[in-house]
Design a protein around this motif. Structure first.
Motif, PDB file in Angstrom:
ATOM      1  N   ASN A 120      15.747  -5.839 -39.062  1.00 49.90           N
ATOM      2  CA  ASN A 120      14.848  -5.411 -38.328  1.00 49.90           C
ATOM      3  C   ASN A 120      13.092  -5.621 -38.073  1.00 49.90           C
ATOM      4  O   ASN A 120      13.165  -4.355 -39.340  1.00 49.90           O
ATOM      5  CB  ASN A 120      15.337  -4.420 -37.130  1.00 49.90           C
ATOM      6  N   MET A 121      12.805  -7.174 -38.713  1.00 50.12           N
ATOM      7  CA  MET A 121      11.227  -6.839 -39.177  1.00 50.12           C
ATOM      8  C   MET A 121      10.382  -5.212 -38.504  1.00 50.12           C
ATOM      9  O   MET A 121       9.348  -5.191 -38.616  1.00 50.12           O
ATOM     10  CB  MET A 121      10.052  -8.217 -39.174  1.00 50.12           C
ATOM     11  N   ASN A 122      10.495  -5.060 -37.121  1.00 47.38           N
ATOM     12  CA  ASN A 122       9.410  -4.538 -36.355  1.00 47.38           C
ATOM     13  C   ASN A 122       9.732  -3.114 -37.069  1.00 47.38           C
ATOM     14  O   ASN A 122       9.032  -2.369 -37.467  1.00 47.38           O
ATOM     15  CB  ASN A 122       9.602  -4.763 -34.674  1.00 47.38           C
ATOM     16  N   ALA A 123      10.845  -2.617 -37.275  1.00 42.67           N
ATOM     17  CA  ALA A 123      11.042  -1.134 -37.920  1.00 42.67           C
ATOM     18  C   ALA A 123      11.008  -1.360 -38.576  1.00 42.67           C
ATOM     19  O   ALA A 123      10.230   0.053 -39.714  1.00 42.67           O
ATOM     20  CB  ALA A 123      12.934  -1.088 -37.642  1.00 42.67           C
ATOM     21  N   GLY A 124      10.999  -2.460 -40.365  1.00 40.37           N
ATOM     22  CA  GLY A 124      11.114  -2.573 -41.313  1.00 40.37           C
ATOM     23  C   GLY A 124       8.987  -1.822 -41.555  1.00 40.37           C
ATOM     24  O   GLY A 124       8.143  -1.385 -41.937  1.00 40.37           O
ATOM     25  N   ARG A 125       8.349  -2.558 -40.113  1.00 42.38           N
ATOM     26  CA  ARG A 125       7.107  -2.553 -40.540  1.00 42.38           C
ATOM     27  C   ARG A 125       6.486  -1.282 -40.014  1.00 42.38           C
ATOM     28  O   ARG A 125       5.453  -0.924 -40.856  1.00 42.38           O
ATOM     29  CB  ARG A 125       6.123  -4.207 -39.562  1.00 42.38           C
ATOM     30  N   GLU A 126       7.233  -0.221 -39.135  1.00 44.84           N
ATOM     31  CA  GLU A 126       6.896   0.862 -38.797  1.00 44.84           C
ATOM     32  C   GLU A 126       7.049   1.589 -39.994  1.00 44.84           C
ATOM     33  O   GLU A 126       6.471   3.016 -40.524  1.00 44.84           O
ATOM     34  CB  GLU A 126       7.627   1.578 -37.859  1.00 44.84           C
ATOM     35  N   VAL A 127       8.630   1.330 -40.503  1.00 40.77           N
ATOM     36  CA  VAL A 127       8.704   2.257 -42.003  1.00 40.77           C
ATOM     37  C   VAL A 127       7.917   2.094 -43.553  1.00 40.77           C
ATOM     38  O   VAL A 127       7.444   3.174 -43.965  1.00 40.77           O
ATOM     39  CB  VAL A 127      10.530   1.826 -42.465  1.00 40.77           C
ATOM     40  N   LYS A 128       7.310   1.141 -43.162  1.00 40.56           N
ATOM     41  CA  LYS A 128       5.984   0.885 -44.274  1.00 40.56           C
ATOM     42  C   LYS A 128       4.970   1.247 -43.818  1.00 40.56           C
ATOM     43  O   LYS A 128       4.185   1.923 -44.909  1.00 40.56           O
ATOM     44  CB  LYS A 128       6.024  -1.041 -44.333  1.00 40.56           C
TER      45      LYS A 128
END
Length: 113
Positions: free
Chosen positions: A62-70
């Motif tokens: 999930n790129m949206n979740a990944g961006r949030e963690v990043k």
């Protein structure tokens, strides 16, 4: 089960944190790919590796979740080198695409988690 809290020969126990275990380690110059990095232990592993100077490539479905963690990691550690790349380990096509894009980046692969 009292022995789970006892420190072993390493000086660490089952209750030791990743920050405690990696304290004093300089990961500058290393690159790690962390799968499942958009939540849970993968996100925490990414954060601590970034804290130690490792360039972290987060493999996430999930790129949206990944961006949030990043973004959270970079907010906490402004000097962090963190990338989020799409990776679904249930799909060989996704794995091949991830591997091709990672190879194109010319970064070494020192740690795979």
């Amino acid at each position: 089960m009292w022995w789970f809290g006892r420190k072993g020969a390493s000086g660490f126990s089952g209750s030791s944190t990743a920050e405690e275990v990696t304290n004093g380690i300089d990961g500058s110059g290393l690159t790690a790919v962390v799968t499942g990095a958009s939540s849970g232990i993968g996100a925490e592993t990414s954060r601590v590796l970034a804290l130690r100077g490792v360039h972290v490539v987060m493999g996430v479905r999930n790129m949206n979740a990944g961006r949030e963690v990043k973004d959270k990691i970079v907010q906490e550690i402004p000097s962090a080198k963190v990338d989020a790349m799409e990776l679904d380990l249930n799909s060989m096509a996704s794995v091949r695409k991830f591997a091709s894009e990672f190879n194109s980046s010319k970064h070494p692969l020192n740690i795979l988690m």
